[in-house]
Design a protein around this motif. Structure first.
Motif, mmCIF file in Angstrom:
data_model
loop_
_atom_site.group_PDB
_atom_site.id
_atom_site.type_symbol
_atom_site.label_atom_id
_atom_site.label_comp_id
_atom_site.label_asym_id
_atom_site.label_seq_id
_atom_site.Cartn_x
_atom_site.Cartn_y
_atom_site.Cartn_z
ATOM 1 N N LYS A 50 0.838 -1.188 0.000
ATOM 2 C CA LYS A 50 0.000 0.000 0.000
ATOM 3 C C LYS A 50 0.877 1.243 0.000
ATOM 4 N N TRP A 52 0.946 5.356 0.529
ATOM 5 C CA TRP A 52 0.172 6.394 1.181
ATOM 6 C C TRP A 52 1.078 7.530 1.613
ATOM 7 N N SER A 66 -2.536 10.936 8.218
ATOM 8 C CA SER A 66 -2.277 10.095 7.049
ATOM 9 C C SER A 66 -3.423 10.236 6.058
ATOM 10 N N ARG A 68 -4.605 8.857 1.805
ATOM 11 C CA ARG A 68 -4.362 7.943 0.698
ATOM 12 C C ARG A 68 -3.637 8.631 -0.446
ATOM 13 N N HIS A 69 -2.668 7.956 -1.032
ATOM 14 C CA HIS A 69 -1.885 8.456 -2.160
ATOM 15 C C HIS A 69 -2.568 8.025 -3.446
#
Length: 70
Positions: A50, A52, A66, A68-69
């Motif tokens: 994952k 991010w 944090s 999401r990328h």
């Protein structure tokens, strides 16, 4: 025949980072925006990866935020 399989490990690594405005709410250190990779291995085989982004304290390493990328 019984076969047990369990989560072996989950590693979080930083690919790159750059300074960001703000301070850490825990220790008062500086902040940076980092691209992170979380790799999970299941029974010694790569299972999930994952990508991010996170705002991280440069002093204590706490993840302050944090997202999401894409």
């Amino acid at each position: 025949m019984v076969f047990f399989c369990f989560l072996v490990d989950q590693r979080r690594t930083m690919r790159s980072s750059k300074p960001a405005a703000g301070i850490c709410s825990r220790c008062g250190g500086g902040a940076s925006v980092a691209e992170m990779v979380t790799a999970t291995r299941f029974c010694y085989l790569p299972f999930h990866r994952k990508l991010w982004r996170a705002v991280i304290c440069t002093f204590c390493g706490a993840v302050l935020k944090s997202y999401r990328h894409h």
